[in-house]
Write an enzyme that holds these catalytic residues in place. Structure first.
Site, PDB file in Angstrom:
ATOM      1  N   ASP A  59      -2.225  -4.771  -0.500  1.00  6.99           N
ATOM      2  CA  ASP A  59      -1.917  -6.132  -0.028  1.00  6.99           C
ATOM      3  C   ASP A  59      -2.736  -6.559   1.188  1.00  6.99           C
ATOM      4  O   ASP A  59      -3.150  -7.721   1.282  1.00  6.99           O
ATOM      5  CB  ASP A  59      -0.411  -6.341   0.183  1.00  6.99           C
ATOM      6  N   GLN A  98       0.822  -1.214   0.000  1.00  5.60           N
ATOM      7  CA  GLN A  98       0.000   0.000   0.000  1.00  5.60           C
ATOM      8  C   GLN A  98       0.858   1.268   0.000  1.00  5.60           C
ATOM      9  O   GLN A  98       2.049   1.223   0.327  1.00  5.60           O
ATOM     10  CB  GLN A  98      -0.884   0.024   1.242  1.00  5.60           C
ATOM     11  N   HIS A  99       0.194   2.375  -0.325  1.00  2.99           N
ATOM     12  CA  HIS A  99       0.677   3.751  -0.093  1.00  2.99           C
ATOM     13  C   HIS A  99       1.784   4.292  -0.988  1.00  2.99           C
ATOM     14  O   HIS A  99       1.946   5.504  -1.087  1.00  2.99           O
ATOM     15  CB  HIS A  99       1.183   3.944   1.349  1.00  2.99           C
TER      16      HIS A  99
END
Ligand SMILES: Nc1ncnc2c1ncn2[C@@H]1O[C@H](COP(=O)(O)OP(=O)(O)O)[C@@H](O)[C@H]1O
Ligand SMILES: O=C(CO)[C@@H](O)[C@H](O)COP(=O)(O)O
Length: 480
Positions: free
Chosen positions: A239, A81-82
């Site tokens: 994820d 992520q991110h």
């Protein structure tokens, strides 16, 4: 070449340390082939990876599955992520991606928090108070530190968007991963223009957000022809959202994941908003939510301490009074981005095995402290449910026994490994079969595995850890 009809599908987990690919039989969930390829993460204070390396790793990991990968009828990519992926007008990375565990954007995070009126305003507006992990803080860091790179950027993507777009030739993301940006609201299901303006990000640089169950497209062409053109491509997701799908998670089932990051989460029917910032109010990959807390120092931090002590990671010893807060990379939960690791309580009699056990305790303590808040935000009764233990660390006895001793809860370790890739495979199977991906995963019995009874909670260790954390706050908050 015509696209295969199934029944095989592919699930991809492009996470921090590597890409893992599973070829799965959609009706039964049987894994018929697997492949893996490593990623490089820059050392030191930077946590960056080259998105082109993820693309190469995807190609290599698919090739390692053998010819059977070419028979898959649908594919889905889940990713860490991110991460901020910045692309130029030709779709090439302008610079390496800034990853979720790069804490250099902590000062920009503080300014963004204040700019919108404080943590409460963020939680109310988008469902999360951004940590320096969130993409919005990384974009602000880039604008401030590398304005030329920001100016050259024609598209802003998350890791899984980037890979999915390379496969299909079409831009798109999903609500799960979008909810980790900070500029997409998990309350309203849309981009937040005021936040985009605050972060000086043009909304035209962002991809459309697909609805759950929609296709992202089909495989257009791939450099080495590693997937068959015409193969269906599902939206993919972050994820953690994929792992929740992979477990077929229902409300009331708490998860603790031990990987590069440590995470605790549950799925929920209500939209979270934790003004303390401990719990991120993510959307899940369907139509619900995924309240989650994440630590930066989990398996890698403990492995590093084991290496420093020249011990095998299982070589732990009980006893002694040593306490460790293994915040080697700064920490997100608790919110201490400038922290370094702390060891206290060393005595003449302390053994290396006790120091290593203390590192496990510190990493698990940070996660369990946040678990109660996560479950509070989820709002479902989990008292009878075992804690589902997943991620690479779940294979380790020392990790499992530490979680049991510090949580006092029953623990279940799903036999299925690679739940992120399995969740992506379930998403691909759902698209192919026209079914709910979580229901597909439940049919695959992915959460089955040995269950361990609760043991008495080690209150003395928890009290020592809490007291150390509170006593050392000033030290842990200090900029070095
Ligand atoms: N048998 C094992 N026992 C304990 N830990 C393990 C074992 N195998 C792998 N690990 C840990 O799993 C971690 C990787 O977990 P994983 O969930 O695959 O990471 P990622 O966050 O990259 O997806 C490694 O850092 C390693 O410490
Ligand atoms: O930042 C978070 C969750 O908010 C992390 O969980 C990342 O999604 C990275 O995951 P792994 O590579 O450790 O799986």
């Amino acid at each position: 070449m015509t696209a295969p009809e199934g029944p095989l599908v592919i699930g991809v987990d492009s996470s921090t340390q590597s890409t893992k690919v599973l070829v799965v039989d959609a009706p039964t969930g049987e894994v018929v082939a697997r492949g893996q390829a490593p990623h490089t993460v820059s050392p030191g204070d930077r946590r960056e990876s080259d998105p082109e390396e993820w693309w190469q790793a995807l190609s290599t990991a698919v090739a390692r599955c053998g010819k059977v990968a070419g028979e898959a009828a649908a594919v889905s990519v889940a990713g860490q992520q991110h991460g901020l992926v910045t692309l130029d007008a030709d779709g090439r990375p302008v610079r390496p991606a800034l990853l979720w565990n790069d804490v250099r954007s902590a000062p920009q995070r503080d300014r963004l928090l204040a700019g919108l009126g404080g943590p409460q305003a963020w939680a109310r507006r988008v469902g999360s108070v951004p940590a320096p992990a969130f993409t919005v803080t990384k974009w602000a860091w880039l604008c401030e530190n590398e304005p030329e790179a920001a100016r050259e950027t024609a598209a802003v993507r998350l890791p899984h968007d980037f890979l999915t777009e390379r496969l299909t030739g079409q831009a798109g993301t999903d609500r799960g991963d979008a909810s980790g940006t900070g500029w997409w609201s998990s309350h309203t299901g849309s981009y937040d223009e005021e936040i985009l303006s605050l972060a000086a990000l043009d909304p035209a640089l962002l991809p459309p957000v697909h609805r759950a169950g929609e296709a992202a497209g089909t495989v257009a062409k791939t450099d080495g022809g590693f997937l068959t053109p015409g193969t269906l491509v599902a939206t993919g997701t972050g994820d953690n959202m994929a792992a929740a799908l992979g477990l077929g998670l229902l409300p009331g089932q708490p998860v603790l994941s031990l990987g590069t990051s440590g995470t605790v989460y549950a799925v929920s029917d209500r939209s979270p908003a934790d003004p303390s910032g401990t719990v991120a109010g993510f959307a899940d990959a369907g139509s619900g939510w995924l309240p989650l807390a994440c630590t930066l120092n989990c398996t890698l931090a403990v492995d590093r301490l084991a290496a420093l002590l020249s011990r095998d990671r299982e070589d732990v010893e009980a006893g002694g009074r040593v306490t460790a807060l293994p915040f080697l990379d700064g920490e997100r939960t608790p919110d201490l981005p400038y922290a370094t690791g702390l060891l206290t309580g060393l005595q003449q009699a302390t053994t290396g095995g006790q120091v290593l056990q203390a590192a496990y305790d510190g990493a698990v303590f940070a996660l369990l402290r946040a678990l109660d808040l996560v479950l509070g935000q989820a709002g479902d009764d989990t008292s009878d449910a075992p804690l589902l233990l997943i991620g690479g660390g779940a294979k380790g006895v020392a990790w499992r026994e530490t979680v049991r001793r510090l949580s006092g809860r029953a623990v279940q370790v799903p036999r299925a490994e690679e739940l992120v890739a399995l969740g992506a495979a379930a998403q691909a199977a759902g698209l192919l079969l026209g079914e709910d991906p979580a229901a597909v995963a439940r049919r695959w019995n992915t959460a089955d595995g040995p269950a361990y009874e609760p043991v008495e909670r080690d209150e003395a260790a928890l009290t020592r850890l809490s007291a150390t954390l509170e006593g050392a706050r000033t030290l842990l908050d200090m900029r070095h």
